[in-house]
Design an enzyme around this catalytic site. Sequence first.
Site, short mmCIF file in Angstrom:
data_model
loop_
_atom_site.label_atom_id
_atom_site.label_comp_id
_atom_site.label_asym_id
_atom_site.label_seq_id
_atom_site.Cartn_x
_atom_site.Cartn_y
_atom_site.Cartn_z
N HIS A 1 -5.05 -12.62 5.72
CA HIS A 1 -5.07 -13.29 4.49
C HIS A 1 -5.40 -14.88 4.64
O HIS A 1 -6.33 -15.46 3.89
CB HIS A 1 -3.50 -13.61 4.24
N HIS B 1 -4.31 -7.61 0.13
CA HIS B 1 -3.95 -8.00 -1.39
C HIS B 1 -4.17 -9.46 -1.69
O HIS B 1 -4.29 -10.03 -2.86
CB HIS B 1 -2.43 -7.71 -1.69
N GLY C 1 8.11 5.33 0.03
CA GLY C 1 8.36 4.29 0.88
C GLY C 1 8.51 2.97 0.10
O GLY C 1 8.24 3.11 -1.21
N ASP C 2 8.64 1.91 0.97
CA ASP C 2 8.89 0.64 0.23
C ASP C 2 7.75 0.23 -0.38
O ASP C 2 7.88 -0.36 -1.62
CB ASP C 2 9.22 -0.25 1.44
C1 BG6 Z 1 1.97 -9.23 3.89
C2 BG6 Z 1 2.84 -9.38 5.20
O1 BG6 Z 1 0.67 -8.71 4.15
O2 BG6 Z 1 1.88 -10.40 3.11
C3 BG6 Z 1 4.24 -10.09 4.66
O3 BG6 Z 1 2.97 -8.50 5.79
C4 BG6 Z 1 4.13 -11.09 4.07
O4 BG6 Z 1 4.69 -10.55 6.01
C5 BG6 Z 1 3.18 -11.03 2.82
O5 BG6 Z 1 5.30 -11.64 3.65
C6 BG6 Z 1 2.96 -12.05 1.91
O6 BG6 Z 1 2.42 -11.81 0.49
P1 BG6 Z 1 2.68 -12.72 -0.74
O7 BG6 Z 1 1.69 -11.99 -1.70
O8 BG6 Z 1 4.10 -12.79 -0.78
O9 BG6 Z 1 2.45 -14.08 -0.26
#
Ligand code: BG6
Length: 515
Positions: A266, A204, A37-38
């Site tokens: 986040h 992340h 997958g992606d």
């Molecule tokens: C992901 C979300 O967890 O984080 C996405 O599902 C979002 O919608 C992404 O675009 C943003 O991550 P980053 O590292 O690009 O700020």
Amino acid sequence: MIKAGPEIERDLLKKCVVDLKEVRTEPFTMCIFGGAGDLSRRKLMPGLLHLFGSGELANGFSILSIGMPEMTDNQYRSQIADGIRQFDETPPDEQKLEDFSSHLYCLPARFEEDLKYKELCQRVEDISIPDSQGRINVIFYMAVPAAAVPGIVGKLKKYNLCKGPFNAKIIVEKPFGHDRQSARELNHILIDAFDECQIYRIDHYLSKEPVQNILFFRFSNFIFEQIWNRNYVDNVQITVAEDIGIEHRGAFYEQTGVVRDIVQNHMLQLLGLIAMEPPVGFSADYVRDEKTKVFNSIRIMDAYHVDRFTVRGQYGPGHVNGQSVPGYRQEKNVAPISLQPTFFAAKFNVDNLRWAGVPFYVRTGKRMAKRITEICIQFKQLPLRMFGKPSDALEPNILVFTVQPDEKISLRFCVKYPYSVDELYLVNMVFDYRDMFKMKVPDPYERLLLDCVKGDLSLFVRQDSVEAMWEVVDPIISRWENIALKDFPNYAAGSWGPLEAQALVESDERQWITR
Ligand code: BG6
């Protein structure tokens, strides 16, 4: 000298932290459900390739993809190699890529098929290298839609793959549930099959280098710790602005929306790192204890406060980076009358002694004016002005953590403008990660994968935090779902969101600092 108890404990703790850094990776097999997958192609495989390239996986590893479509090991290897060439920021060394690919395997399967779990067990035994103690280390990575996780975990348990023949860990991606209740249910399924120390919940953002730096900055610089409280801080602002839309994830986003996608995880994690008390030490549970206390201190909003102190938005068509882009409702797999919000702003209160009375303004959205994630700590102003005209506005000191697209920490202050008599001039003192260290910022997934292999849970999320964060956002989501806003879309793609988001801070006679 005989050491007192706490000193001994502190020494042990230090040792524990040092040891983790020095831990060499043991051989392991990563079983990725959804390995074609992606997420796998964009993030996991480039991350694993880098770790392989830098010698971190020197002791042997195998990667087994489980899922559809039907393909042979060789077909899978070439699909992943193509993905890496397409998505990796740096073009890969072809020889390294070929060596890496020889560690990849594929088990075509539908997750609900019982027979496949027996085959999985056999396949893992065949491709794994035992570690120095003769164990087979297995990491089950759930790179699948959240709805598929309970079923897979149930089967792993049924076939005794969680605590049975293998030394197993499981990685689960956010969102963990879709509200507090479902997060609890998911957790019951997980802890019925695994112990808490086997469960790695990924957010992340926690492993982004500038995000990790927040704790290092706060707790290793004496001068800032002294003023990190309501006596000196006027307000805190957190902006997570994205210029991209929902890309190809319409179906996912229609189920999720901005609060579940970004705020519950986040954004609140960033708030937690800014607001938390110093942890007893730098190990996983000490840090997670303090963050959970912050989440538990955020004032829960009732319907009145949700209406007053939150703003929701959905983007319409507009222009981003000079390109004309469609509105949310025109995106693929989105209902033409969708009420799903893509923008969120709020004023949060953290009700503890350190922060009582200090507003935390937060906002995040898709298709905003630019991509920027920034945390601004605005300090209080001097009670009187010694320079310039008495009518001039005073400029507050502002400390800014820029997480992306650049990685910086800057402090804004005033100096005397050259040749003037008493004119003030605003300047910035800047630490720029790339300028200073002359290296690129590590990819968050790379670090998290390595930490999981080594068994370090520090940058993963604990269940009590997950639940506490849901408790903050659940009332907002349910109020929004009950009172449908009719004027969507209410901001143009490429803007800073709905006007109400400006009003939210302006009504307190403040401004958004990040622009
Ligand atoms: C992901 C979300 O967890 O984080 C996405 O599902 C979002 O919608 C992404 O675009 C943003 O991550 P980053 O590292 O690009 O700020």
